[in-house]
Design a protein around this motif. Structure first.
Motif, PDB file in Angstrom:
ATOM      1  N   GLN A  20     -71.481  50.879  22.955  1.00 16.63           N
ATOM      2  CA  GLN A  20     -71.662  50.289  21.628  1.00 16.63           C
ATOM      3  C   GLN A  20     -70.628  49.195  21.372  1.00 16.63           C
ATOM      4  O   GLN A  20     -70.958  48.135  20.844  1.00 16.63           O
ATOM      5  CB  GLN A  20     -71.602  51.365  20.552  1.00 16.63           C
ATOM      6  CG  GLN A  20     -72.819  52.273  20.592  1.00 16.63           C
ATOM      7  CD  GLN A  20     -72.687  53.484  19.700  1.00 16.63           C
ATOM      8  OE1 GLN A  20     -71.651  54.141  19.677  1.00 16.63           O
ATOM      9  NE2 GLN A  20     -73.743  53.796  18.983  1.00 16.63           N
ATOM     10  N   ARG A  21     -69.369  49.432  21.755  1.00 15.55           N
ATOM     11  CA  ARG A  21     -68.332  48.407  21.581  1.00 15.55           C
ATOM     12  C   ARG A  21     -68.665  47.156  22.378  1.00 15.55           C
ATOM     13  O   ARG A  21     -68.598  46.039  21.869  1.00 15.55           O
ATOM     14  CB  ARG A  21     -66.957  48.947  21.988  1.00 15.55           C
ATOM     15  CG  ARG A  21     -66.314  49.851  20.960  1.00 15.55           C
ATOM     16  CD  ARG A  21     -64.862  50.146  21.302  1.00 15.55           C
ATOM     17  NE  ARG A  21     -64.676  50.706  22.632  1.00 15.55           N
ATOM     18  CZ  ARG A  21     -64.736  51.989  22.942  1.00 15.55           C
ATOM     19  NH1 ARG A  21     -64.976  52.880  22.000  1.00 15.55           N
ATOM     20  NH2 ARG A  21     -64.550  52.409  24.176  1.00 15.55           N
ATOM     21  N   ARG A  24     -71.520  45.230  20.854  1.00 21.92           N
ATOM     22  CA  ARG A  24     -71.120  44.462  19.672  1.00 21.92           C
ATOM     23  C   ARG A  24     -70.442  43.161  20.086  1.00 21.92           C
ATOM     24  O   ARG A  24     -70.708  42.103  19.519  1.00 21.92           O
ATOM     25  CB  ARG A  24     -70.220  45.287  18.758  1.00 21.92           C
ATOM     26  CG  ARG A  24     -70.983  46.284  17.909  1.00 21.92           C
ATOM     27  CD  ARG A  24     -70.132  46.876  16.798  1.00 21.92           C
ATOM     28  NE  ARG A  24     -68.992  47.628  17.284  1.00 21.92           N
ATOM     29  CZ  ARG A  24     -69.033  48.910  17.646  1.00 21.92           C
ATOM     30  NH1 ARG A  24     -70.164  49.580  17.596  1.00 21.92           N
ATOM     31  NH2 ARG A  24     -67.954  49.519  18.059  1.00 21.92           N
ATOM     32  N   ARG A  28     -72.132  39.607  19.197  1.00 25.85           N
ATOM     33  CA  ARG A  28     -71.446  38.606  18.366  1.00 25.85           C
ATOM     34  C   ARG A  28     -71.302  37.289  19.123  1.00 25.85           C
ATOM     35  O   ARG A  28     -71.451  36.225  18.544  1.00 25.85           O
ATOM     36  CB  ARG A  28     -70.091  39.133  17.912  1.00 25.85           C
ATOM     37  CG  ARG A  28     -70.225  40.203  16.854  1.00 25.85           C
ATOM     38  CD  ARG A  28     -68.876  40.624  16.310  1.00 25.85           C
ATOM     39  NE  ARG A  28     -69.043  41.719  15.390  1.00 25.85           N
ATOM     40  CZ  ARG A  28     -68.611  42.953  15.614  1.00 25.85           C
ATOM     41  NH1 ARG A  28     -67.961  43.242  16.714  1.00 25.85           N
ATOM     42  NH2 ARG A  28     -68.822  43.900  14.732  1.00 25.85           N
ATOM     43  N   THR A  41     -79.676  44.765  18.321  1.00 24.71           N
ATOM     44  CA  THR A  41     -79.096  45.290  19.550  1.00 24.71           C
ATOM     45  C   THR A  41     -79.021  46.815  19.511  1.00 24.71           C
ATOM     46  O   THR A  41     -78.581  47.398  18.519  1.00 24.71           O
ATOM     47  CB  THR A  41     -77.684  44.717  19.778  1.00 24.71           C
ATOM     48  OG1 THR A  41     -77.772  43.287  19.795  1.00 24.71           O
ATOM     49  CG2 THR A  41     -77.074  45.207  21.072  1.00 24.71           C
ATOM     50  N   VAL A  55     -76.467  49.300  17.202  1.00 27.66           N
ATOM     51  CA  VAL A  55     -75.101  48.833  17.392  1.00 27.66           C
ATOM     52  C   VAL A  55     -74.562  48.216  16.101  1.00 27.66           C
ATOM     53  O   VAL A  55     -73.416  48.448  15.730  1.00 27.66           O
ATOM     54  CB  VAL A  55     -75.042  47.809  18.556  1.00 27.66           C
ATOM     55  CG1 VAL A  55     -73.684  47.168  18.656  1.00 27.66           C
ATOM     56  CG2 VAL A  55     -75.415  48.493  19.860  1.00 27.66           C
ATOM     57  N   PHE A  56     -75.374  47.434  15.412  1.00 28.34           N
ATOM     58  CA  PHE A  56     -74.960  46.771  14.171  1.00 28.34           C
ATOM     59  C   PHE A  56     -75.626  47.422  12.967  1.00 28.34           C
ATOM     60  O   PHE A  56     -76.741  47.936  13.062  1.00 28.34           O
ATOM     61  CB  PHE A  56     -75.351  45.289  14.193  1.00 28.34           C
ATOM     62  CG  PHE A  56     -74.602  44.484  15.204  1.00 28.34           C
ATOM     63  CD1 PHE A  56     -73.289  44.105  14.976  1.00 28.34           C
ATOM     64  CD2 PHE A  56     -75.198  44.108  16.386  1.00 28.34           C
ATOM     65  CE1 PHE A  56     -72.594  43.373  15.909  1.00 28.34           C
ATOM     66  CE2 PHE A  56     -74.513  43.365  17.327  1.00 28.34           C
ATOM     67  CZ  PHE A  56     -73.208  42.988  17.090  1.00 28.34           C
ATOM     68  N   ARG A  70     -70.416  47.507  12.481  1.00 30.65           N
ATOM     69  CA  ARG A  70     -71.067  48.495  13.345  1.00 30.65           C
ATOM     70  C   ARG A  70     -72.021  49.372  12.527  1.00 30.65           C
ATOM     71  O   ARG A  70     -71.861  49.529  11.315  1.00 30.65           O
ATOM     72  CB  ARG A  70     -70.034  49.355  14.049  1.00 30.65           C
ATOM     73  CG  ARG A  70     -69.228  50.227  13.113  1.00 30.65           C
ATOM     74  CD  ARG A  70     -68.263  51.115  13.889  1.00 30.65           C
ATOM     75  NE  ARG A  70     -67.277  51.702  13.019  1.00 30.65           N
ATOM     76  CZ  ARG A  70     -67.491  52.685  12.165  1.00 30.65           C
ATOM     77  NH1 ARG A  70     -68.673  53.217  12.057  1.00 30.65           N
ATOM     78  NH2 ARG A  70     -66.529  53.154  11.407  1.00 30.65           N
TER      79      ARG A  70
END
Length: 83
Positions: A20-21, A24, A28, A41, A55-56, A70
């Motif tokens: 997930q990180r 992101r 972005r 996403t 994710v967002f 997030r």
């Protein structure tokens, strides 16, 4: 059927939070490309790709823009990362 196509790009991570990180960060960065929609996403386990994790947050904010924090964040939505 629409004439739109989705590009799936496998990027591997060790676990769900790391995936997930990373998603992101990639999402972005990809905002510079007008064809991308980072708000949509998701990540999934390699062997269970039907179960996807957002994710967002991507909620619509005043003015028609979307939240870029997030998914399931605490506090109000925002267009920028909280520092």
């Amino acid at each position: 059927m629409t004439q739109r196509y989705v590009i799936h790009v496998p990027i591997l991570a060790a676990d769900l939070p790391a995936a997930q990180r990373l998603a992101r960060v990639v999402g972005r960065w990809m905002r510079v490309l007008p064809q991308t929609d980072p708000g949509e996403t998701t990540v999934s386990a390699e062997d269970d790709q039907n179960v996807r994790h957002r994710v967002f947050c991507d909620l619509l904010m005043p003015g028609g823009r979307r939240c870029l924090l997030r998914a399931d964040h605490d506090g109000p939505c925002a267009r920028r990362l909280h520092r």
